[in-house]
Design a protein around this motif. Structure first.
Motif, PDB file in Angstrom:
ATOM      1  N   THR A 189       6.826   5.408   1.451  1.00  0.00           N
ATOM      2  CA  THR A 189       6.104   6.654   1.195  1.00  0.00           C
ATOM      3  C   THR A 189       7.190   7.622  -0.222  1.00  0.00           C
ATOM      4  O   THR A 189       6.371   8.703  -1.066  1.00  0.00           O
ATOM      5  CB  THR A 189       4.889   6.999   1.822  1.00  0.00           C
ATOM      6  OG1 THR A 189       5.006   7.742   2.329  1.00  0.00           O
ATOM      7  CG2 THR A 189       3.933   6.436   1.624  1.00  0.00           C
TER       8      THR A 189
ATOM      9  N   ALA B 204       0.597   4.184  -2.895  1.00  0.00           N
ATOM     10  CA  ALA B 204       0.723   5.661  -2.520  1.00  0.00           C
ATOM     11  C   ALA B 204       1.963   6.065  -2.870  1.00  0.00           C
ATOM     12  O   ALA B 204       1.357   7.471  -3.678  1.00  0.00           O
ATOM     13  CB  ALA B 204       0.670   5.612  -1.303  1.00  0.00           C
TER      14      ALA B 204
ATOM     15  N   PHE C 112       0.612  -1.237   0.192  1.00  0.00           N
ATOM     16  CA  PHE C 112      -0.110  -0.215  -0.158  1.00  0.00           C
ATOM     17  C   PHE C 112       0.420   1.066   0.018  1.00  0.00           C
ATOM     18  O   PHE C 112       0.941   2.191  -0.079  1.00  0.00           O
ATOM     19  CB  PHE C 112      -1.197   0.555   1.459  1.00  0.00           C
ATOM     20  CG  PHE C 112      -1.977  -0.749   1.180  1.00  0.00           C
ATOM     21  CD1 PHE C 112      -2.760  -1.229  -0.115  1.00  0.00           C
ATOM     22  CD2 PHE C 112      -2.560  -2.005   2.067  1.00  0.00           C
ATOM     23  CE1 PHE C 112      -3.678  -1.500  -0.168  1.00  0.00           C
ATOM     24  CE2 PHE C 112      -3.826  -2.144   2.419  1.00  0.00           C
ATOM     25  CZ  PHE C 112      -4.388  -2.350   0.654  1.00  0.00           C
ATOM     26  N   ALA C 113       1.966   1.134   0.815  1.00  0.00           N
ATOM     27  CA  ALA C 113       2.627   2.216   0.900  1.00  0.00           C
ATOM     28  C   ALA C 113       3.602   2.376  -0.492  1.00  0.00           C
ATOM     29  O   ALA C 113       3.242   4.112  -0.714  1.00  0.00           O
ATOM     30  CB  ALA C 113       3.739   2.830   1.804  1.00  0.00           C
TER      31      ALA C 113
ATOM     32  N   LEU D 122      -4.565   4.894  -0.132  1.00  0.00           N
ATOM     33  CA  LEU D 122      -3.664   3.652   0.238  1.00  0.00           C
ATOM     34  C   LEU D 122      -2.079   4.055   1.209  1.00  0.00           C
ATOM     35  O   LEU D 122      -2.106   3.596   1.899  1.00  0.00           O
ATOM     36  CB  LEU D 122      -2.900   4.525  -1.668  1.00  0.00           C
ATOM     37  CG  LEU D 122      -3.835   3.397  -2.079  1.00  0.00           C
ATOM     38  CD1 LEU D 122      -2.660   3.626  -3.484  1.00  0.00           C
ATOM     39  CD2 LEU D 122      -3.704   2.706  -1.791  1.00  0.00           C
ATOM     40  N   ARG D 123      -2.477   5.375   1.815  1.00  0.00           N
ATOM     41  CA  ARG D 123      -1.196   6.036   2.938  1.00  0.00           C
ATOM     42  C   ARG D 123      -2.258   5.793   3.741  1.00  0.00           C
ATOM     43  O   ARG D 123      -1.117   4.913   4.942  1.00  0.00           O
ATOM     44  CB  ARG D 123      -1.111   7.331   2.704  1.00  0.00           C
ATOM     45  CG  ARG D 123      -0.346   7.797   3.880  1.00  0.00           C
ATOM     46  CD  ARG D 123       0.153   9.727   3.683  1.00  0.00           C
ATOM     47  NE  ARG D 123       0.120  10.099   5.087  1.00  0.00           N
ATOM     48  CZ  ARG D 123       0.350  10.872   5.851  1.00  0.00           C
ATOM     49  NH1 ARG D 123      -1.098  11.657   5.239  1.00  0.00           N
ATOM     50  NH2 ARG D 123       0.903  11.139   6.472  1.00  0.00           N
TER      51      ARG D 123
ATOM     52  N   GLY E 114      -4.096   8.301  -3.242  1.00  0.00           N
ATOM     53  CA  GLY E 114      -2.902   8.459  -2.972  1.00  0.00           C
ATOM     54  C   GLY E 114      -2.930   8.485  -1.070  1.00  0.00           C
ATOM     55  O   GLY E 114      -2.424   7.152   0.290  1.00  0.00           O
ATOM     56  N   GLN E 115      -3.680   9.515  -0.619  1.00  0.00           N
ATOM     57  CA  GLN E 115      -3.591   9.341   0.886  1.00  0.00           C
ATOM     58  C   GLN E 115      -4.719   7.920   1.460  1.00  0.00           C
ATOM     59  O   GLN E 115      -4.620   7.553   2.363  1.00  0.00           O
ATOM     60  CB  GLN E 115      -5.099  10.442   1.346  1.00  0.00           C
ATOM     61  CG  GLN E 115      -4.168  11.764   1.008  1.00  0.00           C
ATOM     62  CD  GLN E 115      -3.727  11.759   2.252  1.00  0.00           C
ATOM     63  OE1 GLN E 115      -3.122  11.517   3.153  1.00  0.00           O
ATOM     64  NE2 GLN E 115      -2.481  12.903   1.523  1.00  0.00           N
TER      65      GLN E 115
ATOM     66  N   SER F 262      -4.191  12.691  -5.544  1.00  0.00           N
ATOM     67  CA  SER F 262      -4.103  12.856  -3.813  1.00  0.00           C
ATOM     68  C   SER F 262      -5.204  12.308  -3.092  1.00  0.00           C
ATOM     69  O   SER F 262      -4.905  11.363  -2.096  1.00  0.00           O
ATOM     70  CB  SER F 262      -4.646  14.469  -3.546  1.00  0.00           C
ATOM     71  OG  SER F 262      -4.539  14.403  -2.286  1.00  0.00           O
TER      72      SER F 262
ATOM     73  N   SER G 171       0.911   6.844  -7.098  1.00  0.00           N
ATOM     74  CA  SER G 171      -0.459   7.935  -6.980  1.00  0.00           C
ATOM     75  C   SER G 171      -0.043   8.983  -5.959  1.00  0.00           C
ATOM     76  O   SER G 171      -0.373  10.498  -6.967  1.00  0.00           O
ATOM     77  CB  SER G 171      -0.989   8.095  -6.464  1.00  0.00           C
ATOM     78  OG  SER G 171      -2.074   8.139  -5.628  1.00  0.00           O
ATOM     79  N   PHE G 172       0.882   9.407  -4.540  1.00  0.00           N
ATOM     80  CA  PHE G 172       1.215  11.198  -4.833  1.00  0.00           C
ATOM     81  C   PHE G 172       2.801  11.681  -5.541  1.00  0.00           C
ATOM     82  O   PHE G 172       2.151  12.488  -5.849  1.00  0.00           O
ATOM     83  CB  PHE G 172       2.625  10.853  -3.577  1.00  0.00           C
ATOM     84  CG  PHE G 172       1.492  10.910  -1.901  1.00  0.00           C
ATOM     85  CD1 PHE G 172      -0.103  11.061  -2.188  1.00  0.00           C
ATOM     86  CD2 PHE G 172       1.746   9.696  -1.014  1.00  0.00           C
ATOM     87  CE1 PHE G 172      -0.740  11.114  -1.159  1.00  0.00           C
ATOM     88  CE2 PHE G 172       0.983   9.664  -0.021  1.00  0.00           C
ATOM     89  CZ  PHE G 172      -0.217  11.018  -0.022  1.00  0.00           C
TER      90      PHE G 172
END
Length: 292
Positions: A251, A11, A7-8, A234-235, A231-232, A228, A14-15
């Protein structure tokens, strides 16, 4: 591999998309508030719909005041203060340099994760973090011809943004120990951030910036907002499964993907040097050490 680490890494990808498209938007607007408003409001709407069609809505009412406070403060630190500063740094320095500086947020979760959340600090983790931060600092070194931009405050702004984002990760991890629902937690953070931004709209100057927004800037900002939100989520999911002292360094490798996407999309407004490649090698080495 731990699912939290997957997941990180997702993320981070995505970020990177978020930052590259925001760079295109703020390069045209010349200010950062509009980008904050669009990306945060889009995220709030996205997660509100997600909760309506999932079981996360029920878990919203199980959170204590302490958990709500942690997520609310994290939302303001990360999505308002940290993001406003990071967008300003991106506008002044470019996505490549600014992302490298913001990636120094890695330090704070490692320190407070060990002191507050009783996470384990290993020699591999310590060396890995040093390699990652060393890599991003090397990437952020600028030539003499670019010193004037540094004096504009872009570097300091980026470092303060890193502090806000790093601390928000620790607060999120603490709250997720109480509620096992990343979608619920991220909605609370976005909702709190939206309320904070809503108060800023009472200022005439901020409303005027919205009316002057051009379509050519709106489209990349909206795309950045979608990246965003994903990404959040996933974070938060990564923090739900893995220690904050590992998730945040992972990340932070978004800087690698930012350089790749910047080369494809923003080549004419970004800076690429040999130091970038050495810094990237250091970052990859640091990430490898985190898995030891």
């Amino acid at each position: 591999m731990d699912i939290g680490l997957i997941f990180a890494l997702l993320a981070a990808v995505s970020f990177s998309g978020h930052l590259v498209f925001v760079r295109k938007g703020v390069f045209q607007t010349g200010e950062s508030f509009t980008a904050i408003l669009i990306t945060v409001f889009l995220g709030t709407l996205f997660f509100a719909l997600l909760l309506i069609f999932s079981s996360g809505w029920d878990k919203l009412w199980t959170l204590s005041r302490y958990g709500l406070a942690l997520l609310g403060i994290a939302g303001v630190l990360n999505l308002v203060v940290g993001r406003l500063l990071s967008y300003s740094s991106i506008r002044l320095l470019g996505a490549n340099k600014a992302t490298a500086l913001v990636s120094t947020a890695t330090f704070y979760p490692v320190i407070f994760g060990v002191l507050w959340l009783n996470e384990t600090l290993t020699i591999y983790l310590g060396i890995g973090v040093v390699c990652i931060v060393g890599g991003v600092i090397l990437i952020s070194i600028r030539r003499e011809a670019e010193v004037s931009k540094i004096r504009s405050g872009g570097v300091l702004i980026g470092l303060i943004s890193a502090l806000c984002i790093g601390m928000s990760s620790v607060l999120i991890k603490a709250a997720l120990m109480e509620v096992d629902s990343p979608s619920t937690a991220v909605f609370i953070s976005f909702m709190t951030a939206s309320l904070a931004i809503g108060f800023l709209l009472f200022r005439k100057e901020q409303r005027a910036q919205l009316t002057q927004l051009r379509r050519s800037a709106l489209i990349p900002l909206m795309i950045g907002g979608v990246f965003s939100a994903i990404g959040q989520l996933l974070r938060f999911s990564a923090l739900n499964y893995s220690p904050v002292s590992i998730v945040t360094p992972l990340t932070s490798i978004a800087v690698l993907f930012v350089f790749f996407f910047s080369f494809l999309l923003n080549r004419n407004i970004e800076v690429f040097t040999w130091k970038v490649f050495i810094g990237m090698v250091a970052i990859v080495a640091g990430v490898f050490l985190l898995f030891q």
